[in-house]
Design a protein around this motif. Structure first.
Motif, PDB file in Angstrom:
ATOM      1  N   ALA A  81      45.135  23.150  70.015  1.00  0.00           N
ATOM      2  CA  ALA A  81      46.209  23.084  69.199  1.00  0.00           C
ATOM      3  C   ALA A  81      46.832  24.253  69.383  1.00  0.00           C
ATOM      4  CB  ALA A  81      45.581  23.412  67.721  1.00  0.00           C
ATOM      5  N   LEU A  82      48.160  23.863  69.922  1.00  0.00           N
ATOM      6  CA  LEU A  82      49.029  25.474  70.349  1.00  0.00           C
ATOM      7  C   LEU A  82      49.254  25.983  68.860  1.00  0.00           C
ATOM      8  CD1 LEU A  82      50.249  27.089  72.127  1.00  0.00           C
ATOM      9  CD2 LEU A  82      52.986  25.736  71.392  1.00  0.00           C
ATOM     10  N   ARG A  83      49.005  27.152  68.513  1.00  0.00           N
ATOM     11  CA  ARG A  83      49.163  28.390  67.362  1.00  0.00           C
ATOM     12  C   ARG A  83      50.439  29.027  68.159  1.00  0.00           C
ATOM     13  NH1 ARG A  83      43.793  31.619  67.939  1.00  0.00           N
ATOM     14  NH2 ARG A  83      43.902  31.991  70.327  1.00  0.00           N
ATOM     15  N   SER A  84      50.904  29.904  67.327  1.00  0.00           N
ATOM     16  CA  SER A  84      51.787  30.790  67.612  1.00  0.00           C
ATOM     17  C   SER A  84      51.622  31.783  67.989  1.00  0.00           C
ATOM     18  CB  SER A  84      52.664  31.213  66.002  1.00  0.00           C
ATOM     19  OG  SER A  84      51.761  31.658  65.725  1.00  0.00           O
ATOM     20  N   TRP A  85      52.770  32.763  68.427  1.00  0.00           N
ATOM     21  CA  TRP A  85      52.090  33.889  68.996  1.00  0.00           C
ATOM     22  C   TRP A  85      51.053  34.883  67.906  1.00  0.00           C
ATOM     23  CZ3 TRP A  85      51.353  36.064  73.642  1.00  0.00           C
ATOM     24  CH2 TRP A  85      51.227  37.363  74.438  1.00  0.00           C
ATOM     25  N   PRO A  86      52.160  35.256  66.758  1.00  0.00           N
ATOM     26  CA  PRO A  86      51.316  35.601  66.206  1.00  0.00           C
ATOM     27  C   PRO A  86      50.500  35.990  65.753  1.00  0.00           C
ATOM     28  CG  PRO A  86      53.625  35.455  65.234  1.00  0.00           C
ATOM     29  CD  PRO A  86      53.321  34.850  66.330  1.00  0.00           C
ATOM     30  N   GLU A  87      50.122  34.440  65.680  1.00  0.00           N
ATOM     31  CA  GLU A  87      48.534  33.371  64.858  1.00  0.00           C
ATOM     32  C   GLU A  87      47.818  34.090  66.488  1.00  0.00           C
ATOM     33  OE1 GLU A  87      49.167  29.527  62.298  1.00  0.00           O
ATOM     34  OE2 GLU A  87      49.637  29.449  64.776  1.00  0.00           O
ATOM     35  N   PHE A  88      48.179  34.505  67.103  1.00  0.00           N
ATOM     36  CA  PHE A  88      46.891  34.554  68.451  1.00  0.00           C
ATOM     37  C   PHE A  88      46.544  35.847  68.482  1.00  0.00           C
ATOM     38  CE2 PHE A  88      46.599  36.287  72.654  1.00  0.00           C
ATOM     39  CZ  PHE A  88      46.258  35.715  72.855  1.00  0.00           C
ATOM     40  N   GLN A  89      47.648  37.006  68.495  1.00  0.00           N
ATOM     41  CA  GLN A  89      48.242  38.247  68.510  1.00  0.00           C
ATOM     42  C   GLN A  89      47.074  38.779  67.637  1.00  0.00           C
ATOM     43  OE1 GLN A  89      51.602  40.314  69.038  1.00  0.00           O
ATOM     44  NE2 GLN A  89      50.440  42.112  68.787  1.00  0.00           N
ATOM     45  N   ALA A  90      47.466  38.264  66.036  1.00  0.00           N
ATOM     46  CA  ALA A  90      46.203  38.523  65.088  1.00  0.00           C
ATOM     47  C   ALA A  90      44.411  38.438  65.532  1.00  0.00           C
ATOM     48  CB  ALA A  90      45.970  37.375  63.995  1.00  0.00           C
ATOM     49  N   THR A  91      44.620  37.796  66.511  1.00  0.00           N
ATOM     50  CA  THR A  91      42.983  37.645  66.880  1.00  0.00           C
ATOM     51  C   THR A  91      42.790  38.983  68.257  1.00  0.00           C
ATOM     52  OG1 THR A  91      43.141  36.590  68.847  1.00  0.00           O
ATOM     53  CG2 THR A  91      43.599  35.653  66.810  1.00  0.00           C
ATOM     54  N   LEU A  92      43.359  39.586  68.414  1.00  0.00           N
ATOM     55  CA  LEU A  92      43.110  40.850  69.531  1.00  0.00           C
ATOM     56  C   LEU A  92      43.179  42.162  68.531  1.00  0.00           C
ATOM     57  CD1 LEU A  92      45.953  40.175  71.963  1.00  0.00           C
ATOM     58  CD2 LEU A  92      43.717  38.831  72.271  1.00  0.00           C
ATOM     59  N   ARG A  93      41.449  42.717  68.477  1.00  0.00           N
ATOM     60  CA  ARG A  93      41.743  44.114  68.015  1.00  0.00           C
ATOM     61  C   ARG A  93      42.499  44.940  68.403  1.00  0.00           C
ATOM     62  NH1 ARG A  93      36.543  42.333  70.051  1.00  0.00           N
ATOM     63  NH2 ARG A  93      36.431  44.198  70.789  1.00  0.00           N
ATOM     64  N   VAL A  94      42.738  44.953  69.870  1.00  0.00           N
ATOM     65  CA  VAL A  94      43.889  46.416  70.577  1.00  0.00           C
ATOM     66  C   VAL A  94      45.036  45.438  70.685  1.00  0.00           C
ATOM     67  CG1 VAL A  94      43.650  47.564  72.049  1.00  0.00           C
ATOM     68  CG2 VAL A  94      41.467  46.978  70.733  1.00  0.00           C
ATOM     69  N   PRO A  95      45.568  46.512  70.824  1.00  0.00           N
ATOM     70  CA  PRO A  95      47.388  45.584  71.191  1.00  0.00           C
ATOM     71  C   PRO A  95      47.903  46.217  73.166  1.00  0.00           C
ATOM     72  CG  PRO A  95      47.540  47.441  69.642  1.00  0.00           C
ATOM     73  CD  PRO A  95      46.222  47.551  69.975  1.00  0.00           C
ATOM     74  N   LEU A  96      46.419  45.379  73.453  1.00  0.00           N
ATOM     75  CA  LEU A  96      46.872  46.663  75.346  1.00  0.00           C
ATOM     76  C   LEU A  96      46.347  44.768  75.584  1.00  0.00           C
ATOM     77  CD1 LEU A  96      44.567  49.610  75.284  1.00  0.00           C
ATOM     78  CD2 LEU A  96      47.465  49.360  75.442  1.00  0.00           C
ATOM     79  N   MET A  97      47.478  44.660  76.721  1.00  0.00           N
ATOM     80  CA  MET A  97      47.419  43.065  77.946  1.00  0.00           C
ATOM     81  C   MET A  97      47.286  44.332  79.178  1.00  0.00           C
ATOM     82  SD  MET A  97      49.651  40.456  78.803  1.00  0.00           S
ATOM     83  CE  MET A  97      49.512  39.266  80.179  1.00  0.00           C
ATOM     84  N   LEU A  98      46.234  43.463  79.910  1.00  0.00           N
ATOM     85  CA  LEU A  98      45.602  44.161  81.333  1.00  0.00           C
ATOM     86  C   LEU A  98      46.557  43.444  82.747  1.00  0.00           C
ATOM     87  CD1 LEU A  98      44.287  45.268  83.354  1.00  0.00           C
ATOM     88  CD2 LEU A  98      42.746  43.108  83.445  1.00  0.00           C
ATOM     89  N   ALA A  99      47.310  43.934  82.545  1.00  0.00           N
ATOM     90  CA  ALA A  99      48.725  42.860  83.809  1.00  0.00           C
ATOM     91  C   ALA A  99      48.232  42.299  84.730  1.00  0.00           C
ATOM     92  CB  ALA A  99      49.911  44.520  84.293  1.00  0.00           C
ATOM     93  N   PRO A 100      48.799  41.910  85.440  1.00  0.00           N
ATOM     94  CA  PRO A 100      47.392  40.656  85.984  1.00  0.00           C
ATOM     95  C   PRO A 100      48.065  41.009  87.638  1.00  0.00           C
ATOM     96  CG  PRO A 100      50.032  39.719  86.025  1.00  0.00           C
ATOM     97  CD  PRO A 100      50.165  40.434  84.383  1.00  0.00           C
ATOM     98  N   MET A 101      46.595  41.221  88.155  1.00  0.00           N
ATOM     99  CA  MET A 101      47.249  42.102  89.178  1.00  0.00           C
ATOM    100  C   MET A 101      46.171  40.766  90.633  1.00  0.00           C
ATOM    101  SD  MET A 101      45.704  45.860  88.547  1.00  0.00           S
ATOM    102  CE  MET A 101      44.570  45.916  87.620  1.00  0.00           C
TER     103      MET A 101
END
Length: 340
Positions: free
Chosen positions: A3-23
């Motif tokens: 099921a498609l979650r909202s972005w806030p719902e997804f972000q709540a599953t992350l412990r750290v507000p960091l994303m690896l930039a795609p390389m």
């Protein structure tokens, strides 16, 4: 299908507000993506140069290392710009001395210059990741609908407020705003403001209301904190991970980064698209590159031979303006260092 979650719902599953930039191109390995996700952030696979079969294998390799969510990145589909025989001749002539120095055959275009986006997307959707991101343009509506139907959140890439507005109209779930200091290819397609990352983050967050992923020049915990205060929901870091144990950065590339003696430049010499990297002999010796992806295909064999020969001046040494602050160690250690 998830099921498609909202972005806030997804972000709540992350412990750290960091994303690896795609390389893409080998520096961003499955091991690196998995390590970032395992450490609580959002790992990314830069899959634009991979075949559909390789994409499936790379996603499986991430999942073998972590059960945490991760992202897959592709280049948005775009028409192949025609090139004339005269343009190819000029581009080959510029590269010929570099080939001769390594005793390589003269440069020639390979039969295939880019992967098929539709086939790549099919591979991604065969076992959908939590997030899909894209650069260089806009997604066709059918592609965006297919990703959403599979429960995948979608991130577009903008280098200006105008581009961000268009992505918002398209219905993406979040937008990466790429400031001018960022390393690697410029991810926009219409206009490139080469803006300050924090300024562009504020503009896009306030104007579009979309969740913003800030990218460009974020090398320390203080940088990440400033991006979050400017309105970003995540901070994307790529150059900060180039020297990690899990990165696929070749040794001559690593040595050039650690030496710190080269300035960064914006160049089209390697791929035909503007990208930021360390100055090399090639950035100064190529003046008439073919458009992307023709030039990228034309330089591929030279770059591979340069890596094998240990010659950094033949490599696309993509790096952001703050590359001298990159540190060695595990991805988990760098994540800890970057966490505000």
């Amino acid at each position: 299908m998830n099921a498609l979650r909202s972005w806030p719902e997804f972000q709540a599953t992350l412990r750290v507000p960091l994303m690896l930039a795609p390389m893409a191109g080998g520096t961003g390995t499955p091991a690196l993506a998995a390590a970032v996700s395992e450490a609580g952030g959002l790992g990314s696979l830069g899959a634009a140069y991979l075949t559909p079969a390789q994409i499936g294998g790379a996603m499986a390799a991430v999942r073998a290392r972590t059960d945490q969510p991760f992202a897959v990145n592709l280049f948005a589909p775009q028409p192949l710009s025609p090139v004339t025989p005269a343009e190819v001749e000029v581009a080959c002539a510029e590269l010929a001395p570099f080939h001769a120095a390594l005793r390589l055959p003269p440069p020639t275009l390979p039969p295939q210059v880019q992967e098929d986006f539709g086939a790549q997307l099919h591979a991604v959707l065969s076992d959908p990741p939590a997030v899909f991101s894209f650069t260089f343009g806009r997604l066709p509506p059918a592609a965006l609908n297919a990703l959403h139907a599979a429960g995948v959140l979608v991130i577009g890439t903008a280098t200006s407020l105008r581009e961000a507005r268009l992505l918002a109209q398209d219905g993406v779930d979040a937008v990466t705003v790429q400031g001018g200091a960022a390393g690697g290819h410029r991810g926009g397609w219409q206009e490139d403001a080469l803006a300050d990352t924090l300024t562009l983050t504020r503009q896009v967050a306030q104007d579009t209301g979309l969740p913003v992923v800030a990218a460009g020049g974020l090398m320390t915990a203080g940088d990440v904190s400033a991006a979050l205060k400017a309105g970003a929901t995540l901070a994307a870091c790529g150059t900060a991970f180039l020297l990690t144990d899990e990165a696929g950065t070749p040794d001559p590339y690593r040595h050039a980064l650690q030496d710190g003696g080269r300035p960064t430049v914006l160049t089209r010499a390697y791929s035909g698209r503007t990208a930021r990297g360390l100055r090399t002999s090639l950035t100064g010796g190529v003046h008439s590159p073919l458009p992307f992806p023709w030039q990228n295909a034309l330089t591929r064999s030279l770059r591979a031979a340069g890596a094998q020969a240990g010659q950094p001046d033949l490599l696309s040494l993509w790096a952001g303006e703050g590359y001298r602050q990159a540190r060695t160690g595990s991805a988990a250690q760098i994540m800890a260092d970057l966490t505000p």
